[in-house]
Every structure is written in structure tokens, then in C-alpha cells.
Design an enzyme around this catalytic site. Structure first.
Site, PDB file in Angstrom:
ATOM      1  N   HIS A  27      26.666  -5.734 -92.672  1.00 51.86           N
ATOM      2  CA  HIS A  27      27.189  -7.043 -92.830  1.00 51.86           C
ATOM      3  C   HIS A  27      28.834  -6.790 -93.137  1.00 51.86           C
ATOM      4  O   HIS A  27      29.656  -7.772 -92.678  1.00 51.86           O
ATOM      5  CB  HIS A  27      26.597  -7.869 -94.137  1.00 51.86           C
ATOM      6  CG  HIS A  27      25.254  -8.182 -93.878  1.00 51.86           C
ATOM      7  ND1 HIS A  27      24.367  -8.668 -94.648  1.00 51.86           N
ATOM      8  CD2 HIS A  27      24.371  -7.941 -92.928  1.00 51.86           C
ATOM      9  CE1 HIS A  27      23.158  -9.021 -94.540  1.00 51.86           C
ATOM     10  NE2 HIS A  27      23.264  -8.215 -93.317  1.00 51.86           N
ATOM     11  N   ASP A  82      23.886  -8.492 -87.414  1.00 51.00           N
ATOM     12  CA  ASP A  82      23.320  -7.036 -87.607  1.00 51.00           C
ATOM     13  C   ASP A  82      23.659  -6.319 -86.514  1.00 51.00           C
ATOM     14  O   ASP A  82      24.134  -5.024 -86.679  1.00 51.00           O
ATOM     15  CB  ASP A  82      21.838  -7.307 -87.836  1.00 51.00           C
ATOM     16  CG  ASP A  82      21.557  -7.643 -89.108  1.00 51.00           C
ATOM     17  OD1 ASP A  82      22.257  -7.602 -90.255  1.00 51.00           O
ATOM     18  OD2 ASP A  82      20.336  -7.951 -89.322  1.00 51.00           O
ATOM     19  N   HIS A 125      17.570  -2.697 -86.684  1.00 51.15           N
ATOM     20  CA  HIS A 125      18.553  -1.752 -86.847  1.00 51.15           C
ATOM     21  C   HIS A 125      18.442  -0.294 -86.204  1.00 51.15           C
ATOM     22  O   HIS A 125      19.316   0.268 -85.585  1.00 51.15           O
ATOM     23  CB  HIS A 125      18.770  -1.137 -88.313  1.00 51.15           C
ATOM     24  CG  HIS A 125      19.046  -2.687 -89.184  1.00 51.15           C
ATOM     25  ND1 HIS A 125      20.315  -2.986 -89.227  1.00 51.15           N
ATOM     26  CD2 HIS A 125      18.425  -3.326 -90.113  1.00 51.15           C
ATOM     27  CE1 HIS A 125      20.326  -4.120 -89.994  1.00 51.15           C
ATOM     28  NE2 HIS A 125      19.143  -4.352 -90.691  1.00 51.15           N
ATOM     29  N   HIS A 168      21.905 -14.286 -87.077  1.00 49.61           N
ATOM     30  CA  HIS A 168      21.975 -13.094 -88.164  1.00 49.61           C
ATOM     31  C   HIS A 168      21.474 -12.045 -87.492  1.00 49.61           C
ATOM     32  O   HIS A 168      22.098 -10.808 -87.729  1.00 49.61           O
ATOM     33  CB  HIS A 168      21.047 -13.417 -89.384  1.00 49.61           C
ATOM     34  CG  HIS A 168      20.993 -12.478 -90.208  1.00 49.61           C
ATOM     35  ND1 HIS A 168      22.167 -12.059 -91.202  1.00 49.61           N
ATOM     36  CD2 HIS A 168      20.601 -11.372 -90.310  1.00 49.61           C
ATOM     37  CE1 HIS A 168      22.249 -11.325 -91.931  1.00 49.61           C
ATOM     38  NE2 HIS A 168      21.053 -10.489 -91.640  1.00 49.61           N
TER      39      HIS A 168
END
Length: 280
Positions: free
Chosen positions: A79, A241, A264, A237
Site C-alpha cells: 500500500h 495492490d 500478490h 483495492h
């Protein structure tokens, strides 16, 4: 060759808060840095090595992105990295008094505020804006990511959560600029499904998680402090990321990123492929 002046912060700024996964209070300090320093993390509670914010230093991608160098580890960097990347900050020293970056409200909002408080300083040296020499892609089971040559940084993301009727399928596409990130992406908070909370806690995660820094989705509704900030806050969001993870390429670049259900680990995998085809 496209290029721009390198940028850093005008002054040092600090923020204290709790880490979402390990639940420890930490103080984060952002310091100006000289040209060509890059973004470098330091554990202020240790005398360990500096940790460059680069793909070779990615240590773990389980529910967040963790970097390491020697015995030093710093978790949940994405973030903050998204805010720095979208603000075109090239050089900064990031000091943290614990092993995890404070989560703030679960978005990049607090980090954008820190950057605003510090101010931005243009430096003398230039940095080239890299381009892709060819398309690249990464695929694993239901996850797909591709990067195509483009004259701007654009991200198109499809989120598909058939196990969550309240999320369902969401799609957003943005040209990523400082303004679009600030208005459309930075406020969007991290989220979890209600039925996976016990699993995460059993793994020793989300020890600092609460409704002040996350949104929880149930089959029949949303648990949140106030309303969702956008009706499609989850997919936004995910874009946040993705920006943070791809910033670990370590160079500003332009491309059209297309993502379906990435996280991720797959974001980092695509970043490594992008690094192989960047020019100049």
C-alpha cells in the site's frame, strides 16, 4: 526516449499505527534521499541491512508482500509502494520500527497524506520511462495477467468471487496517474471474506485486523465502518495492490496491464516477466 526528473520528498514525515497481520504498533518514517538511491527500507529497531524495494528482495507473498535482505524483513509494503509509485517518488528512505508497515485504514490514504505533508522535491538527475519491447503474460489456474506495450500506464482488472454473492464479478480499468490514483484507487480498503477469517487467524495473520482497517464481506451483506467508499471497492483495492507490487520492478514504466483474479504472488511473477522486456 521518454524521461522525467527524479523526485524525492522535501522533508521527513512520520506515522505510527498497527500492522494488520502481526498486530504490532510501529512508527514509519519517510526520509528524503539523494538521486539514484531508489526506495530503500530500513528496520530502525535493527542494525540489519537496508532492503531495496526491488523484485530480488521479495521474500513472501502470502496475503501481503514481504521484502528481506540478510536478517532484515519488512512486511506489507504494497500500500505504501502504490502511493510512492503513483506519486512518482523515486528516492526515499523508509524506516520502520517493526517488521510490518502500519496498515492505516487499510488503503493508501494515510500514505498519500504523508506524501502531501512532506511535499515533493524535483531533483537534477533524470529517470527514463521504460517501455515493453513485447507483450508478456503469466497464467496459473484461474489467474491470468498480461502486460502489453502502451504509451501510458493502464490497468484493467477483473475480479471474480463466485463464493461471495456480495462481491460477485467486478471490472474496472484506469489510466494510472497521480490524480486518478488519489481519487479512484487510494481510498479503497483491504477486504476479506467472513468465512475465511478463522483460517487467517489460525495461520497467525490479521492479528491487527479490525473494522477500522478492513472491510468484511458476508454472503448476505458487508461489515464495514460506514458505507463502502465505492460500490466496487474490492476490485479497486486489487488494482491498488497490483500497482504496489509492480512498483518493485524498480523502474517507472508504461504498459497496459490486464489482470484476472491476481494476487500478490502472481503480481510479482508478472513483474519479473516485465523486467525482462523493458527498454531502454
Amino acid at each position: 526516449m521518454l524521461e522525467r526528473a527524479q523526485r524525492t520528498l522535501k522533508r521527513e514525515v512520520r506515522y505510527s499505527g498497527v500492522g494488520i497481520h502481526f498486530g504490532k504498533s510501529a512508527t514509519l518514517t519517510l526520509e528524503p534521499a539523494k538521486e539514484n538511491t531508489g526506495i530503500v527500507f530500513c528496520r530502525s529497531d535493527l542494525l540489519g541491512e537496508r532492503i531495496p524495494a526491488l523484485l530480488p528482495h521479495v521474500y513472501n507473498t502470502g496475503r501481503s508482500t514481504t521484502l528481506s535482505a540478510g536478517d532484515s524483513v519488512i512486511a506489507t509494503v504494497e500500500h505504501l509502494m502504490a502511493a510512492l509509485r503513483s506519486s512518482n517518488i523515486d528516492n526515499v528512505i523508509v524506516r520502520c520500527s517493526e517488521e510490518e508497515i502500519p496498515i492505516g485504514d487499510g488503503s493508501s490514504h494515510v500514505f498519500m497524506q504523508l506524501i502531501d505533508d512532506a511535499g515533493i522535491c524535483t531533483q537534477n538527475d533524470k529517470v527514463p520511462i521504460a517501455r515493453l519491447s513485447q507483450p508478456v503474460y503469466y497464467q496459473s489456474q484461474d489467474t491470468f495477467l498480461a502486460a502489453f506495450p502502451c504509451d501510458e500506464l493502464k490497468i484493467s482488472y477483473t475480479l471474480h468471487y463466485p463464493q461471495s454473492p456480495t462481491i460477485g464479478t467486478q471490472y474496472r480499468s484506469f489510466v494510472i496517474t497521480e490524480e486518478s490514483f488519489r481519487k479512484e484507487i487510494a481510498p479503497c480498503r483491504t477486504f476479506a471474506l467472513y468465512n475465511e477469517l478463522c483460517f487467517l487467524m489460525d495461520r497467525g495473520l490479521i492479528r491487527g485486523g479490525c473494522l477500522e482497517n478492513a472491510v468484511v464481506f458476508k454472503d448476505d451483506g458487508v461489515i464495514s465502518l460506514g458505507q463502502l467508499r465505492f460500490s466496487d471497492e474490492p476490485v479497486r483495492h486489487k488494482i491498488l495492490d497490483l500497482i504496489g507490487d509492480l512498483s518493485l520492478v524498480g523502474r517507472p514504466f508504461v504498459a497496459h496491464i490486464v489482470a484476472v483474479g491476481s494476487g500478490h504472488s502472481s503480481n510479482i511473477a508478472l513483474g519479473r516477466k516485465i523486467l525482462e522486456v523493458l527498454q531502454p
